[in-house]
Design a protein around this motif. Structure first.
Motif, PDB file in Angstrom:
ATOM      1  N   ARG A 291       0.868  -1.183   0.000  1.00  0.00           N
ATOM      2  CA  ARG A 291       0.000   0.000   0.000  1.00  0.00           C
ATOM      3  C   ARG A 291       0.897   1.223   0.000  1.00  0.00           C
ATOM      4  N   LYS A 293       1.093   5.725  -1.035  1.00  0.00           N
ATOM      5  CA  LYS A 293       0.529   6.968  -1.533  1.00  0.00           C
ATOM      6  C   LYS A 293       1.072   7.205  -2.947  1.00  0.00           C
ATOM      7  N   ARG A 295       0.082   6.098  -5.700  1.00  0.00           N
ATOM      8  CA  ARG A 295       0.192   4.768  -6.301  1.00  0.00           C
ATOM      9  C   ARG A 295       0.294   4.804  -7.823  1.00  0.00           C
ATOM     10  N   LYS A 338     -10.532   2.832  -0.179  1.00  0.00           N
ATOM     11  CA  LYS A 338      -9.153   3.277   0.075  1.00  0.00           C
ATOM     12  C   LYS A 338      -8.157   2.298  -0.522  1.00  0.00           C
ATOM     13  N   LYS A 341      -7.327   2.695  -4.085  1.00  0.00           N
ATOM     14  CA  LYS A 341      -6.469   3.838  -4.417  1.00  0.00           C
ATOM     15  C   LYS A 341      -5.012   3.602  -4.017  1.00  0.00           C
ATOM     16  N   GLU A 342      -4.747   2.617  -3.152  1.00  0.00           N
ATOM     17  CA  GLU A 342      -3.401   2.451  -2.591  1.00  0.00           C
ATOM     18  C   GLU A 342      -2.709   1.137  -2.932  1.00  0.00           C
TER      19      GLU A 342
END
Length: 369
Positions: A291, A293, A295, A338, A341-342
Motif C-alpha cells: 500500500r 501513496k 500509487r 481506500k 487507491k493504494e
C-alpha cells in the motif's frame, strides 16, 4: 532491466519434458472430456485440500456459480461478498439470480471484515463468500461463527489461495465448498481456463457434477437446468504434472515475499506498507501487494524503468456500473475504496531472483526520494 509481473517460461522449461509426455498420452488415448486425468486431478486436489470430493469445471468463475446453485441459492436470496475482489465473486451471485450484498474489508489483510458481515445479515441472507485474497485466508473462525449462528452456507473463494492455511486448516476444509481457479497466472495454473469445486459433502459434490453437465443424470435425462462446464483432459494432464511441485513453488513465493518485506522495510520505512501475514495463517503469496501513496504515479515510474506491476483492483465492486441498481454510493465501504487507491502488486513468481527484487525496491526508493 525488464522485469515481468509473472514469468511462466522458466517454469515451463523445467517441466517441459513431463508436460509434453502427459499431453502426448492424452492425444494418443483420444479421451478428451472427463477422462482419467480429470478423475486423477479431482482426487489429488481433494486430498491436497484435505476434503473428500473434487469436481472439475471449466473455470474458477464457473466453480463459484455452480457451488451457489448446488447450495440452492436462487432469485430473492442474498449472498454477502467483499467489495474488494475480482468481479467473478459477485458476478457468480448475480448469475445465480441472487443479490450480492457488499461487505467492507479488514485494511490489514485486504480480506472481508467479519464485523462488516454481521451488520448485513437479513432474513434473505443464505450464504457468505469469503475471498482468500492474494493468497492469505480470511478470518474463518469469526466467519464460521457467524455462519453457524445464522445457518448460512460458506463458499470459500480460494481462487488465489490453493495451499493456504488458517489455524492449521487448509483452504477448502472449512466451507461447505471451496472454489479454485487454475487460470494460468495462479499458483497452480493450467495453460487455459480451468477450475474446481472441493467439498466434504457428497450431496453437494453430486449436485455439482450434474450441474456441470447440462443438468443430466443419467446422460440425456435432464431434471435441472445445468451448464456445459467441464474440465478437459489436456488441462487436467498439465495440472497433474504441476500439482507435485506446488508446495515447493509456494515456499519459493514465501521466501521472495520475506525478502521483499526485508528490503522495503529497511529502505523505505513507513513510505510503503508491506503485507502482513497474520499469526496462525500460512500465506501463499499469489500476489505481493503493498500500500502506497501516489500509487498511480509510482506505477508509471516503475513501468518507465522496466518493472511491470498490477493494480488489483482499481474500482470496488459496490461502485461498478453493472451494480448501480443496488444503490451503493461512494463512501459506503471506505476501507475497500481506500484499498483501490493504494494497493499495488509487485512482480511475484517462484523464480523471481534477489537481483530483480533489489532492482525493484531501488526504483521504488528512487521514486520517493
Amino acid at each position: 532491466m525488464n522485469i515481468p509481473m509473472l514469468d511462466l517460461t522458466q517454469q515451463y522449461q523445467t517441466l517441459k519434458e513431463d508436460i509434453n509426455k502427459a499431453l502426448d498420452k492424452v492425444m494418443s488415448s483420444a479421451r478428451f472430456i472427463l477422462g482419467p486425468n480429470v478423475k486423477q486431478l479431482e482426487e489429488s486436489v481433494a486430498k491436497y485440500s484435505r476434503v473428500s470430493y473434487g469436481v472439475g469445471v471449466a473455470s474458477g468463475s464457473d466453480a463459484l456459480h455452480i457451488s451457489l446453485e448446488a447450495c440452492g441459492i436462487k432469485e430473492g436470496d442474498e449472498v454477502i461478498v467483499p467489495a474488494f475482489t475480482f468481479f467473478a465473486t459477485a458476478g457468480a451471485v448475480a448469475r445465480a439470480g441472487a443479490t450480492p450484498v457488499f461487505a467492507d474489508i479488514d485494511p490489514v489483510t485486504f480480506n472481508i471484515d467479519p464485523k462488516s458481515i454481521e451488520k448485513l445479515i437479513t432474513d434473505k441472507t443464505k450464504a457468505i463468500i469469503p475471498v482468500h485474497l492474494y493468497g492469505q485466508m480470511a478470518d474463518m473462525k469469526a466467519i464460521k461463527d457467524i455462519a453457524d449462528k445464522h445457518h448460512l452456507y460458506i463458499i470459500e473463494d480460494a481462487a488465489q489461495a490453493i495451499g493456504a492455511e488458517f489455524e492449521g486448516k487448509r483452504a477448502g476444509e472449512i466451507g461447505a465448498t471451496a472454489c479454485y481457479s487454475f487460470f494460468p497466472t495462479k499458483n497452480l495454473g493450467a495453460y487455459g481456463d480451468a477450475g474446481m469445486i472441493v467439498t466434504n459433502s457428497e450431496e453437494l459434490a453430486e449436485r455439482s457434477r450434474v450441474l456441470r453437465a447440462h443438468g443430466s443424470k443419467p446422460k440425456y435425462y435432464h431434471h435441472v437446468l445445468g451448464y456445459n462446464s467441464r474440465l478437459d483432459e489436456m488441462q487436467a494432464a498439465i495440472l497433474n504434472v504441476k500439482l507435485e511441485h506446488l508446495n515447493k513453488w509456494n515456499e519459493m513465493r514465501r521466501k521472495n515475499a520475506a525478502y521483499y518485506t526485508e528490503l522495503l522495510n529497511k529502505e523505505l520505512g513507513d513510505r510503503v506498507i508491506t503485507p502482513v501475514e497474520v499469526e496462525n495463517r500460512y500465506h501463499v503469496y499469489h500476489q505481493y501487494t503493498i500500500r502506497v501513496k501516489d500509487r498511480d504515479q509510482l506505477q508509471q515510474f516503475l513501468k518507465d524503468n522496466g518493472v511491470a506491476t498490477m493494480i488489483y483492483y482499481p474500482k470496488p465492486l459496490h461502485l461498478q456500473p453493472v451494480f448501480s441498481d443496488l444503490g451503493y454510493k461512494e463512501g459506503d465501504l471506505p476501507e475497500s475504496e481506500k484499498a483501490c487507491k493504494e494497493a499495488l502488486s509487485l512482480p511475484m513468481f517462484p523464480e523471481l531472483s534477489k537481483e530483480q527484487q533489489e532492482y525493484i525496491v531501488s526504483k521504488i526508493k528512487e521514486f520517493y526520494q
